[in-house]
Design a protein around this motif. Sequence first.
Motif, PDB file in Angstrom:
ATOM      1  N   GLN A  51     -45.140   0.792  27.160  1.00  0.00           N
ATOM      2  CA  GLN A  51     -44.854   0.759  28.596  1.00  0.00           C
ATOM      3  C   GLN A  51     -44.184  -0.500  28.861  1.00  0.00           C
ATOM      4  N   ALA A  52     -43.128  -0.142  29.684  1.00  0.00           N
ATOM      5  CA  ALA A  52     -42.482  -1.223  30.264  1.00  0.00           C
ATOM      6  C   ALA A  52     -42.820  -2.162  31.343  1.00  0.00           C
ATOM      7  N   HIS A  53     -43.107  -3.299  31.290  1.00  0.00           N
ATOM      8  CA  HIS A  53     -43.586  -4.227  32.259  1.00  0.00           C
ATOM      9  C   HIS A  53     -42.971  -3.868  33.469  1.00  0.00           C
ATOM     10  N   GLY A  54     -43.796  -3.709  34.765  1.00  0.00           N
ATOM     11  CA  GLY A  54     -42.943  -3.736  35.938  1.00  0.00           C
ATOM     12  C   GLY A  54     -42.273  -2.613  36.417  1.00  0.00           C
ATOM     13  N   HIS A  55     -42.406  -1.540  35.550  1.00  0.00           N
ATOM     14  CA  HIS A  55     -41.728  -0.337  35.642  1.00  0.00           C
ATOM     15  C   HIS A  55     -43.164   0.727  36.058  1.00  0.00           C
ATOM     16  N   ALA A  56     -42.546   1.918  36.461  1.00  0.00           N
ATOM     17  CA  ALA A  56     -43.521   3.126  36.673  1.00  0.00           C
ATOM     18  C   ALA A  56     -44.157   3.455  35.694  1.00  0.00           C
ATOM     19  N   THR A  57     -45.328   3.801  35.552  1.00  0.00           N
ATOM     20  CA  THR A  57     -46.001   4.494  34.429  1.00  0.00           C
ATOM     21  C   THR A  57     -45.286   5.599  33.751  1.00  0.00           C
ATOM     22  N   GLY A  58     -45.316   5.363  32.628  1.00  0.00           N
ATOM     23  CA  GLY A  58     -44.422   6.612  31.732  1.00  0.00           C
ATOM     24  C   GLY A  58     -43.270   6.002  31.405  1.00  0.00           C
ATOM     25  N   VAL A  59     -42.525   5.005  31.858  1.00  0.00           N
ATOM     26  CA  VAL A  59     -41.290   4.314  31.482  1.00  0.00           C
ATOM     27  C   VAL A  59     -41.564   3.324  30.245  1.00  0.00           C
ATOM     28  N   VAL A  60     -41.013   3.795  29.133  1.00  0.00           N
ATOM     29  CA  VAL A  60     -41.092   3.030  27.927  1.00  0.00           C
ATOM     30  C   VAL A  60     -40.053   2.081  27.550  1.00  0.00           C
ATOM     31  N   VAL A  61     -40.243   0.930  26.798  1.00  0.00           N
ATOM     32  CA  VAL A  61     -39.189   0.259  26.374  1.00  0.00           C
ATOM     33  C   VAL A  61     -39.260   0.454  25.236  1.00  0.00           C
ATOM     34  N   ARG A  62     -38.211   0.200  24.327  1.00  0.00           N
ATOM     35  CA  ARG A  62     -37.951   0.291  22.875  1.00  0.00           C
ATOM     36  C   ARG A  62     -37.131  -1.010  22.389  1.00  0.00           C
ATOM     37  N   MET A  63     -37.699  -1.775  21.656  1.00  0.00           N
ATOM     38  CA  MET A  63     -37.392  -3.309  21.256  1.00  0.00           C
ATOM     39  C   MET A  63     -37.168  -3.184  19.937  1.00  0.00           C
ATOM     40  N   THR A  64     -35.847  -3.213  19.708  1.00  0.00           N
ATOM     41  CA  THR A  64     -35.346  -3.229  18.393  1.00  0.00           C
ATOM     42  C   THR A  64     -35.279  -4.615  18.119  1.00  0.00           C
ATOM     43  N   CYS A  65     -35.943  -5.219  17.179  1.00  0.00           N
ATOM     44  CA  CYS A  65     -36.015  -6.897  16.960  1.00  0.00           C
ATOM     45  C   CYS A  65     -35.240  -7.298  15.648  1.00  0.00           C
ATOM     46  N   TYR A  66     -34.600  -8.448  15.652  1.00  0.00           N
ATOM     47  CA  TYR A  66     -33.938  -8.907  14.639  1.00  0.00           C
ATOM     48  C   TYR A  66     -34.097 -10.369  14.548  1.00  0.00           C
ATOM     49  N   ALA A  67     -34.297 -11.043  13.213  1.00  0.00           N
ATOM     50  CA  ALA A  67     -34.485 -12.385  12.921  1.00  0.00           C
ATOM     51  C   ALA A  67     -33.151 -12.708  12.531  1.00  0.00           C
ATOM     52  N   ALA A  68     -32.699 -14.093  13.016  1.00  0.00           N
ATOM     53  CA  ALA A  68     -31.433 -14.819  12.916  1.00  0.00           C
ATOM     54  C   ALA A  68     -31.381 -16.047  12.873  1.00  0.00           C
ATOM     55  N   ASP A  69     -30.482 -16.727  12.026  1.00  0.00           N
ATOM     56  CA  ASP A  69     -30.339 -18.271  12.245  1.00  0.00           C
ATOM     57  C   ASP A  69     -29.530 -18.277  13.555  1.00  0.00           C
ATOM     58  N   TYR A  70     -29.512 -19.791  13.912  1.00  0.00           N
ATOM     59  CA  TYR A  70     -28.579 -19.962  15.126  1.00  0.00           C
ATOM     60  C   TYR A  70     -28.143 -21.447  14.647  1.00  0.00           C
ATOM     61  N   GLU A  71     -27.207 -21.782  15.753  1.00  0.00           N
ATOM     62  CA  GLU A  71     -26.495 -23.284  15.827  1.00  0.00           C
ATOM     63  C   GLU A  71     -26.576 -23.596  17.231  1.00  0.00           C
TER      64      GLU A  71
END
Length: 132
Positions: A69-89
């Motif tokens: 469920q997407a935080h702060g959105h109407a019930t039924g609105v879903v968030v899909r989070m595609t996660c990636y690990a990575a190095d940074y500078e």
Amino acid sequence: MIDKVAWLRVEDGKILSTRSRGKDVFYLPGGKREPGESDVETLVREIAEELTVTIAPESVVAAGVYEAQAHGHATGVVVRMTCYAADYEGTLAPSHEIEEVAWLTYADRDRVSPVDQLIFDDLHRSGRLRQP
């Protein structure tokens, strides 16, 4: 469906999280794709905008896809989070809409969005996210 790309950065048993201005919970850094962008391009752009660091594109590794469920959105609105690990500078610093940057542990699970809670659970089960 809200489709987002997120940076999953875990160091010393803590996960990098951000809180946007006016928000009451933390989120993994990242955001929505612009037209024609790949996931890696989105990740690089969003992290530079939010945290003033440069993601090393060659280091990007898929780290999972989560839906809730997407935080702060109407019930039924879903968030899909595609996660990636990575190095940074560079040096992590809040920028643009980001008000706060924090390194959270599993004890902070109740301070993050529902989709991030699923990620916290997975990382805790695998031993990567500690609970002090």
